[in-house]
Design an enzyme around this catalytic site. Structure first.
Site, PDB file in Angstrom:
ATOM      1  N   LYS A   1      -0.874  -8.044  13.517  1.00 47.63           N
ATOM      2  CA  LYS A   1      -1.902  -8.258  12.487  1.00 47.63           C
ATOM      3  C   LYS A   1      -1.323  -7.688  11.190  1.00 47.63           C
ATOM      4  O   LYS A   1      -1.353  -6.483  10.950  1.00 47.63           O
ATOM      5  CB  LYS A   1      -3.188  -7.533  12.884  1.00 47.63           C
ATOM      6  CG  LYS A   1      -4.464  -8.092  12.276  1.00 47.63           C
ATOM      7  CD  LYS A   1      -4.546  -8.026  10.769  1.00 47.63           C
ATOM      8  CE  LYS A   1      -4.829  -6.641  10.225  1.00 47.63           C
ATOM      9  NZ  LYS A   1      -4.710  -6.607   8.738  1.00 47.63           N
TER      10      LYS A   1
ATOM     11  N   GLU B   1      -1.220  11.801  -1.637  1.00 46.18           N
ATOM     12  CA  GLU B   1      -0.319  10.643  -1.754  1.00 46.18           C
ATOM     13  C   GLU B   1      -0.927   9.650  -2.744  1.00 46.18           C
ATOM     14  O   GLU B   1      -2.051   9.190  -2.568  1.00 46.18           O
ATOM     15  CB  GLU B   1      -0.163   9.971  -0.389  1.00 46.18           C
ATOM     16  CG  GLU B   1       0.777   8.781  -0.445  1.00 46.18           C
ATOM     17  CD  GLU B   1       0.922   8.065   0.900  1.00 46.18           C
ATOM     18  OE1 GLU B   1      -0.098   7.793   1.555  1.00 46.18           O
ATOM     19  OE2 GLU B   1       2.064   7.771   1.278  1.00 46.18           O
TER      20      GLU B   1
ATOM     21  N   GLY C   1      -4.890   5.572  10.357  1.00 42.19           N
ATOM     22  CA  GLY C   1      -4.172   6.065  11.542  1.00 42.19           C
ATOM     23  C   GLY C   1      -5.078   6.940  12.405  1.00 42.19           C
ATOM     24  O   GLY C   1      -5.100   6.822  13.628  1.00 42.19           O
TER      25      GLY C   1
ATOM     26  N   CYS D   1       6.372   4.878   1.712  1.00 41.37           N
ATOM     27  CA  CYS D   1       5.728   5.999   2.409  1.00 41.37           C
ATOM     28  C   CYS D   1       6.509   7.302   2.216  1.00 41.37           C
ATOM     29  O   CYS D   1       5.917   8.367   2.180  1.00 41.37           O
ATOM     30  CB  CYS D   1       5.564   5.669   3.877  1.00 41.37           C
ATOM     31  SG  CYS D   1       7.078   5.054   4.602  1.00 41.37           S
TER      32      CYS D   1
ATOM     33  N   GLU E   1       3.058   5.491  12.035  1.00 37.42           N
ATOM     34  CA  GLU E   1       3.921   5.793  10.884  1.00 37.42           C
ATOM     35  C   GLU E   1       2.993   5.845   9.680  1.00 37.42           C
ATOM     36  O   GLU E   1       2.482   4.794   9.255  1.00 37.42           O
ATOM     37  CB  GLU E   1       4.975   4.692  10.690  1.00 37.42           C
ATOM     38  CG  GLU E   1       5.956   4.546  11.831  1.00 37.42           C
ATOM     39  CD  GLU E   1       6.926   5.705  11.954  1.00 37.42           C
ATOM     40  OE1 GLU E   1       6.975   6.570  11.059  1.00 37.42           O
ATOM     41  OE2 GLU E   1       7.635   5.749  12.976  1.00 37.42           O
TER      42      GLU E   1
ATOM     43  N   GLY F   1       0.728   2.566   8.225  1.00 37.64           N
ATOM     44  CA  GLY F   1      -0.309   2.460   7.205  1.00 37.64           C
ATOM     45  C   GLY F   1      -0.781   3.829   6.783  1.00 37.64           C
ATOM     46  O   GLY F   1      -0.055   4.818   6.905  1.00 37.64           O
ATOM     47  N   SER F   2      -2.008   3.887   6.307  1.00 36.21           N
ATOM     48  CA  SER F   2      -2.513   5.136   5.742  1.00 36.21           C
ATOM     49  C   SER F   2      -2.886   6.132   6.839  1.00 36.21           C
ATOM     50  O   SER F   2      -3.216   5.751   7.971  1.00 36.21           O
ATOM     51  CB  SER F   2      -3.725   4.846   4.868  1.00 36.21           C
ATOM     52  OG  SER F   2      -4.723   4.254   5.652  1.00 36.21           O
ATOM     53  N   THR F   3      -2.869   7.386   6.475  1.00 36.05           N
ATOM     54  CA  THR F   3      -3.209   8.442   7.440  1.00 36.05           C
ATOM     55  C   THR F   3      -4.669   8.306   7.878  1.00 36.05           C
ATOM     56  O   THR F   3      -4.992   8.501   9.052  1.00 36.05           O
ATOM     57  CB  THR F   3      -2.912   9.816   6.813  1.00 36.05           C
ATOM     58  OG1 THR F   3      -1.498   9.870   6.558  1.00 36.05           O
ATOM     59  CG2 THR F   3      -3.285  10.956   7.741  1.00 36.05           C
TER      60      THR F   3
HETATM   61  P1  NAD Z   1      -3.990   0.816   5.365  1.00 37.06           P
HETATM   62  O1  NAD Z   1      -4.021   1.888   6.370  1.00 37.06           O
HETATM   63  O2  NAD Z   1      -5.162   0.594   4.525  1.00 37.06           O
HETATM   64  O3  NAD Z   1      -3.714  -0.606   6.080  1.00 37.06           O
HETATM   65  C1  NAD Z   1      -2.654  -0.787   6.979  1.00 37.06           C
HETATM   66  C2  NAD Z   1      -3.050  -1.838   7.983  1.00 37.06           C
HETATM   67  O4  NAD Z   1      -4.155  -1.362   8.739  1.00 37.06           O
HETATM   68  C3  NAD Z   1      -3.486  -3.180   7.373  1.00 37.06           C
HETATM   69  O5  NAD Z   1      -2.997  -4.234   8.169  1.00 37.06           O
HETATM   70  C4  NAD Z   1      -4.985  -3.109   7.472  1.00 37.06           C
HETATM   71  O6  NAD Z   1      -5.605  -4.375   7.557  1.00 37.06           O
HETATM   72  C5  NAD Z   1      -5.168  -2.350   8.774  1.00 37.06           C
HETATM   73  N1  NAD Z   1      -6.455  -1.676   8.917  1.00 37.06           N
HETATM   74  C6  NAD Z   1      -7.243  -1.162   7.941  1.00 37.06           C
HETATM   75  N2  NAD Z   1      -8.367  -0.644   8.486  1.00 37.06           N
HETATM   76  C7  NAD Z   1      -8.277  -0.834   9.824  1.00 37.06           C
HETATM   77  C8  NAD Z   1      -9.112  -0.505  10.929  1.00 37.06           C
HETATM   78  N3  NAD Z   1     -10.276   0.114  10.768  1.00 37.06           N
HETATM   79  N4  NAD Z   1      -8.697  -0.836  12.169  1.00 37.06           N
HETATM   80  C9  NAD Z   1      -7.514  -1.449  12.359  1.00 37.06           C
HETATM   81  N5  NAD Z   1      -6.685  -1.803  11.365  1.00 37.06           N
HETATM   82  C10 NAD Z   1      -7.055  -1.489  10.107  1.00 37.06           C
HETATM   83  O7  NAD Z   1      -2.668   1.105   4.576  1.00 37.06           O
HETATM   84  P2  NAD Z   1      -2.091   0.295   3.342  1.00 37.06           P
HETATM   85  O8  NAD Z   1      -2.934   0.669   2.181  1.00 37.06           O
HETATM   86  O9  NAD Z   1      -1.913  -1.137   3.695  1.00 37.06           O
HETATM   87  O10 NAD Z   1      -0.612   0.919   3.248  1.00 37.06           O
HETATM   88  C11 NAD Z   1      -0.335   2.031   2.518  1.00 37.06           C
HETATM   89  C12 NAD Z   1      -0.187   3.252   3.413  1.00 37.06           C
HETATM   90  O11 NAD Z   1       0.772   3.017   4.421  1.00 37.06           O
HETATM   91  C13 NAD Z   1       0.301   4.446   2.658  1.00 37.06           C
HETATM   92  O12 NAD Z   1      -0.453   5.569   3.001  1.00 37.06           O
HETATM   93  C14 NAD Z   1       1.738   4.629   3.123  1.00 37.06           C
HETATM   94  O13 NAD Z   1       2.231   5.898   3.034  1.00 37.06           O
HETATM   95  C15 NAD Z   1       1.664   4.112   4.513  1.00 37.06           C
HETATM   96  N6  NAD Z   1       2.969   3.621   4.974  1.00 37.06           N
HETATM   97  C16 NAD Z   1       3.664   4.366   5.879  1.00 37.06           C
HETATM   98  C17 NAD Z   1       4.918   3.957   6.323  1.00 37.06           C
HETATM   99  C18 NAD Z   1       5.694   4.765   7.331  1.00 37.06           C
HETATM  100  O14 NAD Z   1       6.599   4.242   7.941  1.00 37.06           O
HETATM  101  N7  NAD Z   1       5.386   6.027   7.547  1.00 37.06           N
HETATM  102  C19 NAD Z   1       5.469   2.765   5.842  1.00 37.06           C
HETATM  103  C20 NAD Z   1       4.734   2.027   4.926  1.00 37.06           C
HETATM  104  C21 NAD Z   1       3.469   2.477   4.505  1.00 37.06           C
END
Ligand code: NAD
Length: 481
Positions: free
Chosen positions: A178, A385, A236, A287, A253, A231-233
């Site tokens: 997804k 962040e 996560g 990230c 991650e 994605g975001s903490t």
């Molecule tokens: P986000 O967490 O908002 O979204 C990431 C993904 O999660 C998207 O596909 C989104 O649709 C999905 N998502 C959102 N809410 C959800 C839920 N309730 N249930 C299941 N899935 C859900 O993050 P973002 O804003 O897209 O990305 C930015 C963040 O990602 C930053 O905090 C960044 O540091 C982190 N990031 C980390 C790494 C790493 O490898 N550590 C790499 C890239 C980005």
């Protein structure tokens, strides 16, 4: 330009069951350029069923290891043939400069080839055990964990999608991806390419949609054995709850607030451009972006001035323009978020060295921004962040301060150390609690090196052997002789 708009489920390109759509915006202009299907729980159910069927039939694991490796190489070759188009899609969708986009698509090709090599290198161990006083033959097998759900972010769209798929299928798993709702164009084009191959139906499935609907449906699905998330903490943490339902395995991650230390004896010709790119690459939407710059006091003013100059000299523009060094941030929402942080820096008491404003009035450009000497280490721009092109610079005294400063954060993803003294470099590397330490460089990634975070930057590691193990279960086999 015509965009791919269908899901990949069970080897077929299919129309969604959901009637919802998501808008695709070009962040360089702010204009909506396409609509993509926003899948819902029914689409995810279908994709998980296809992945389960492929797994249980052994359609993939039943192939010889070298056949699986060859199939992964073929997919990598197909990406190489379509590199320019895939890079262009990430530029249009995410705003990143073309050179960066090409590098990330290239990394996808490298990832597939790297993990293809693991297909015939998955080993167990043998053990001499005392089975109730009888001679025994005991060994372990490494087996695929099963159906994997992969949820990815928008900042490196195709790269993260492929970074999840490659080790998962090398381990013998099947996958449902997804991608992020903001940047799904390259994933859907990738789906079309996968559909052209003879990979087994259901091995790779791709469904676009919003996090709260498609993402949550995948995360909560009781027939998914393992979830891998970038994605975001905040999200996560919510996935930890979602995974609890069927105790699915989980790799996370997440975010960071990574520190970079420049010691007095650093080679500034090397350190200045590296410190600037540590934060400004991909407009700070990385990230492991080096967003906290600590400079040993004697050279603080000089380093801040020179990093400020480097920021000012950066060429902002559409990622399509070959001269562009810094593209827009991904969306209007992200731009507002970054601007709020900049406002907070100004109002809470940090010196603005350069930047601090939107650039132009079309699209979502933010000037590369450098703050210095925040009035307190508790300022939001020091702690949180931002995920935008905003750096905060602070002086430090000596090695004794490194651990306290570096580790005064709930995160632990990246970090940098610039010094010409090898002992200083490795002492600092030991004291910093983070998954990655770059010495006299920043942000170098290699498939062979594990990548991941300490503390709230994540669970587990990607890349290298550790990235493969995340998709394997260990089975112990005992034989009475
Ligand atoms: P986000 O967490 O908002 O979204 C990431 C993904 O999660 C998207 O596909 C989104 O649709 C999905 N998502 C959102 N809410 C959800 C839920 N309730 N249930 C299941 N899935 C859900 O993050 P973002 O804003 O897209 O990305 C930015 C963040 O990602 C930053 O905090 C960044 O540091 C982190 N990031 C980390 C790494 C790493 O490898 N550590 C790499 C890239 C980005």
């Amino acid at each position: 330009m015509a965009y791919a708009t269908r899901f990949l489920i069970g080897g077929e390109l299919v129309s969604p069951q959901s009637k919802e759509f998501l808008d695709v915006e070009d962040p360089a202009t702010g204009r909506v350029i396409a609509q993509l299907p926003a899948g819902g729980a029914a689409d995810i159910d279908r994709a998980v069923a296809a992945a389960r069927d492929c797994f249980e039939r052994g359609a993939w694991t039943g192939k010889l290891p070298q056949e699986r490796a060859a199939a992964m190489w073929k997919l990598a070759d197909l990406l190489a043939e379509n590199l320019d188009e895939l890079a262009q899609l990430d530029v249009i969708d995410n705003g990143m400069p073309m050179m960066f986009a090409k590098a990330t698509v290239n990394s996808c090709i490298g990832t597939l080839r790297y993990y293809a090599g693991y297909c015939n290198k998955i080993y167990g161990v043998t053990a001499d055990i005392s089975g109730g006083g009888r001679e025994m033959h005991a060994y372990t097998r490494q087996e695929p964990v099963g159906v994997v759900g992969a949820i990815t972010p928008w900042n490196a769209p195709l790269a993260v999608v492929v970074n999840k798929i490659a080790p998962a299928i090398a381990a013998g798993c099947t996958v449902v991806v997804k991608p992020a709702e903001q940047t799904s164009l390259s994933a859907l084009r990738f789906a079309e390419l996968v559909a052209q191959t003879d990979l087994p139906a259901g091995l790779i499935n791709i469904v676009t949609g919003y996090g709260v609907s498609a993402g949550a449906a995948l995360a909560n699905h009781s027939d998914v054995d393992k979830l891998t998330f970038t994605g975001s903490t905040g999200v996560g943490k919510s996935l930890v709850q979602a995974a609890a339902g069927n105790l699915k395995r989980l790799t996370l991650e997440l975010g960071g607030k990574s520190p970079v230390f420049v010691f007095d004896d650093a080679d500034l010709e090397q350190a200045i451009p590296a410190c600037a790119m540590a934060i400004f690459a991909n407009s700070g939407q990385v990230c492991f972006a080096g967003s906290r710059l600590y400079v040993q006091r004697k050279r603080f003013d000089e380093v801040v001035e020179r990093v400020g100059k480097a920021a000012k000299a950066m060429r902002l523009g559409s990622g399509i323009d070959a001269q562009t060094q810094l593209g827009p941030v991904v969306s209007g929402k992200q731009m507002e978020r970054v601007m709020e942080y900049i406002e907070s820096g100004l109002s809470e008491g940090a010196e603005l060295v350069v930047g601090g404003r939107r650039h132009g009035d079309e699209g979502y450009f933010v000037e590369p921004t450098v703050f210095a000497n925040p009035s307190s280490k508790d300022l939001k721009i020091v702690r949180e962040e931002i995920f935008g092109p905003v750096l905060v610079a602070m002086p430090f005294e000596d090695m004794d301060e490194v651990a306290t400063l570096a580790n005064s954060t709930p995160f632990g993803l990246g970090s940098g150390v610039f010094t010409s003294n090898v002992s200083t470099a490795h002492k600092a590397a030991r004291r910093i609690r983070a998954g990655n330490v770059w010495i006299n460089c920043y942000g170098v990634l290699d498939k062979a090196m594990p990548f991941g975070g300490y503390k709230q930057s994540g669970w587990g590691r990607e890349n290298g052997g550790a990235g493969l193990e995340a998709f394997l279960e260990t089975k112990s086999v005992y034989t009475m002789l």
